[in-house]
Motif scaffolding. Structure first.
Motif, short mmCIF file in Angstrom:
data_model
loop_
_atom_site.label_atom_id
_atom_site.label_comp_id
_atom_site.label_asym_id
_atom_site.label_seq_id
_atom_site.Cartn_x
_atom_site.Cartn_y
_atom_site.Cartn_z
N ALA A 325 0.83 -1.20 0.00
CA ALA A 325 0.00 0.00 0.00
C ALA A 325 0.87 1.26 0.00
N MET A 326 1.96 1.22 0.76
CA MET A 326 2.87 2.36 0.80
C MET A 326 3.56 2.56 -0.55
N GLN A 327 3.97 1.47 -1.18
CA GLN A 327 4.61 1.56 -2.49
C GLN A 327 3.65 2.16 -3.52
N ALA A 328 2.37 1.77 -3.46
CA ALA A 328 1.39 2.32 -4.40
C ALA A 328 1.24 3.82 -4.20
N GLN A 329 1.26 4.24 -2.96
CA GLN A 329 1.15 5.67 -2.65
C GLN A 329 2.34 6.44 -3.21
N TYR A 330 3.55 5.92 -2.98
CA TYR A 330 4.75 6.61 -3.47
C TYR A 330 4.84 6.56 -4.99
N ARG A 331 4.42 5.45 -5.58
CA ARG A 331 4.47 5.35 -7.04
C ARG A 331 3.52 6.36 -7.68
N ALA A 332 2.34 6.54 -7.07
CA ALA A 332 1.39 7.52 -7.59
C ALA A 332 1.95 8.94 -7.51
N ALA A 333 2.65 9.23 -6.42
CA ALA A 333 3.15 10.59 -6.22
C ALA A 333 4.46 10.86 -6.95
N LEU A 334 5.35 9.86 -7.02
CA LEU A 334 6.72 10.11 -7.48
C LEU A 334 7.07 9.47 -8.82
N VAL A 356 12.14 2.85 1.10
CA VAL A 356 11.05 2.05 0.53
C VAL A 356 11.39 1.80 -0.94
N SER A 357 11.57 0.54 -1.30
CA SER A 357 11.96 0.21 -2.67
C SER A 357 10.76 0.22 -3.60
N LEU A 358 10.93 0.84 -4.78
CA LEU A 358 9.94 0.79 -5.85
C LEU A 358 10.47 -0.01 -7.03
N GLY A 359 11.30 -0.99 -6.76
CA GLY A 359 11.83 -1.86 -7.80
C GLY A 359 12.71 -1.09 -8.76
N VAL A 364 12.72 5.13 -2.42
CA VAL A 364 12.24 6.33 -1.77
C VAL A 364 12.93 6.47 -0.42
N TYR A 365 13.54 7.63 -0.18
CA TYR A 365 14.12 7.96 1.13
C TYR A 365 13.26 9.04 1.75
N LEU A 366 12.80 8.79 2.97
CA LEU A 366 11.88 9.73 3.60
C LEU A 366 12.58 11.00 4.06
N THR A 367 13.86 10.91 4.38
CA THR A 367 14.66 12.09 4.69
C THR A 367 15.89 12.08 3.78
N PHE A 368 16.27 13.27 3.32
CA PHE A 368 17.36 13.34 2.34
C PHE A 368 17.87 14.78 2.33
N HIS A 369 19.18 14.93 2.26
CA HIS A 369 19.79 16.27 2.19
C HIS A 369 20.86 16.22 1.11
N GLY A 382 7.51 13.18 3.32
CA GLY A 382 6.97 13.01 1.98
C GLY A 382 7.80 12.13 1.07
N GLY A 383 9.13 12.21 1.21
CA GLY A 383 10.01 11.32 0.48
C GLY A 383 10.50 11.85 -0.85
N VAL A 384 11.63 11.32 -1.28
CA VAL A 384 12.22 11.61 -2.59
C VAL A 384 12.57 10.27 -3.23
N LEU A 385 12.26 10.13 -4.51
CA LEU A 385 12.57 8.90 -5.24
C LEU A 385 13.93 9.05 -5.89
N VAL A 386 14.86 8.16 -5.54
CA VAL A 386 16.24 8.24 -6.03
C VAL A 386 16.56 6.98 -6.82
N SER A 387 17.18 7.14 -7.97
CA SER A 387 17.57 5.98 -8.78
C SER A 387 18.62 5.17 -8.03
N SER A 388 18.73 3.90 -8.39
CA SER A 388 19.63 3.00 -7.66
C SER A 388 21.09 3.43 -7.74
N ASP A 389 21.46 4.14 -8.82
CA ASP A 389 22.84 4.61 -8.96
C ASP A 389 23.01 6.06 -8.50
#
Length: 437
Positions: A325-334, A356-359, A364-369, A382-389
């Motif tokens: 459910a959390m992944q679906a929420q982040y995928r919709a937003a990010l 939180v991995s989106l494959g 997604v990292y909930l905190t990030f600087h 809220g989170g930020v989606l970061v590529s694996s590399d």
């Protein structure tokens, strides 16, 4: 404090080559902060003295920077080569400039390597603090020991099956730590059967997990082995963390904190001298397997029952439903929703326990600087989606743009001069653009 409590507070920095350009002294640490720092330095020195170069042949204690995040004041135990830090009451003080990421990590500055720690975040418990400091001091000497492997996240460890076989491996390792003789051998064999089962389910995971155990596992092993008074105390400490994991945190980057000490302590007992053979390509599981001198075959499923797999499966199915459910929420937003895209992330830090991995879409990292050429990003919710590399990232679109200041759902960006948010090719999306000179 257990390792799990410290992990929730730990901030990882992605670059070990941060450059500190120390400006003229603008503020000073308070007398209380200096006194606290001197106490930390003394504790770190005592841990190193107890180790007496036993583990790695070199002292753990060395250059340290303790940072006060609220003021960015720095307290060091040694002068810096260019003498930008000022001597004060037996330590050396200065300010951490705004373009340096705060972290609990080694930092390169003026051609030498330091251990950087956030002073208020250190554990209050003396034993946990000693383990933490020995862990972080090991990271400073890790490159010279040729143990700085290229470690990447292991998102398979946050899947239902990945967590099942990982936690069964941990339970078997805990049994091995507190058993002896044939019972210990059987528990080791079980741990390796569960490990192999997981690796068979996720091709390529053996290499990525082994690399993380070299990077973080050997550091946590060093922390426990150096700080605990004897081998028995170290084994019981490690066993406790293995059987009572924090079920809510991501395992993708932190599993080695648990497995690394277990393998290291068992190798101390069963394969003396193993540390001298260790390198960045080693596999701690394979090293321990070499101590089993028979070809006994075990069924992972049949042995899993001995370690309470039925209960774990119920717990993990419930967690998987919540994670989905959390992944679906982040995928919709990010992924699907309108986003602001970022590239060239520069130097950045994050808390790995909240991932939180989106494959294939990333993590997604909930905190990030981040401090990059386009400006400074601060994600607090809220989170930020970061590529694996770590080459790109995505945020929800800005809700407010005031000149060079952007705000969105749980995040802010302060843009560098000449940069702005511009509409992207996909309608509703934005990208950061630099104005032509």
């Amino acid at each position: 404090m257990s390792a799990w409590a410290w992990i929730r507070k730990t901030v990882w920095v992605t670059s070990l080559g941060l450059f500190l350009s120390m400006p003229a002294l603008a503020a000073s640490p308070t007398p209380a902060e200096i006194a606290k720092a001197k106490s930390v330095f003394a504790d770190a020195q005592n841990v190193s003295a107890r180790d007496a170069d036993r583990l790695w042949g070199v002292p753990l204690y060395g250059r340290m920077l303790l940072v006060i995040p609220a003021t960015r004041a720095v307290i060091a135990n040694q002068p810096d080569p260019q003498q930008r830090l000022q001597p004060q009451d037996g330590v050396y003080v200065g300010m951490l400039p705004e373009d340096v990421v705060l972290s609990d990590a080694p930092t390169e500055w003026e051609g030498v390597r330091w251990t950087q720690l956030r002073l208020p975040m250190l554990p209050q418990d003396a034993g946990a603090r000693s383990i933490t400091m020995a862990h972080e001091m090991f990271h400073r000497i890790q490159p010279e020991l040729h143990l700085a492997a290229n470690a990447t996240a292991n998102p398979q460890l946050d899947t239902e099956q990945g967590r099942l076989w990982l936690q069964l491996e941990w339970r078997a390792l805990a049994a091995a730590l507190i058993e002896s003789g044939p019972a210990q051998t059987q528990a080791i064999r079980d741990a390796l059967v569960f490990r192999n089962q997981r690796h068979a389910l996720f091709p390529g995971s053996a290499a990525t997990e082994a690399a993380m155990e070299i990077v973080e596992g050997t550091a946590q092993y060093t922390g426990i082995a150096a700080a605990e008074p004897d081998a028995a105390a170290a084994r019981w400490y490690a066993a406790a963390d293995l059987v009572h994991p924090d079920a809510e945190v991501s395992f993708s980057r932190i599993s080695a904190f648990m497995s690394g000490p277990a393998y290291g302590l068992l190798l101390d007992e069963r394969l003396p001298g193993w540390r001298k053979a260790l390198n960045e390509h080693s596999d701690l599981g394979a090293m321990l397997a070499s101590t089993l001198h028979d070809n006994a075959k075990e069924s992972a499923d049949s042995r899993a029952a001995v370690y309470g797999a039925s209960g774990l499966r119920i717990e993990l199915a419930d967690r998987a439903a919540r994670e989905e459910a959390m992944q679906a929420q982040y995928r919709a937003a990010l992924v699907d929703g309108p986003t602001l895209s970022l590239t060239a992330l520069g130097r950045f830090s994050f808390n790995p326990s909240t991932a939180v991995s989106l494959g294939a879409d990333g993590i997604v990292y909930l905190t990030f600087h981040a401090i990059a050429r386009w400006g400074t990003l601060d994600v607090k919710a809220g989170g930020v989606l970061v590529s694996s590399d770590f080459s790109r990232a995505a945020l929800p679109v800005p809700t407010t743009i005031k000149g060079s200041h952007l705000e969105g759902n749980g995040w802010t960006i302060d843009l560098a001069p000449g940069w702005s948010a511009a509409p992207a090719t996909k309608s509703g999306n934005y990208v950061l653009m630099q104005s032509p000179r």
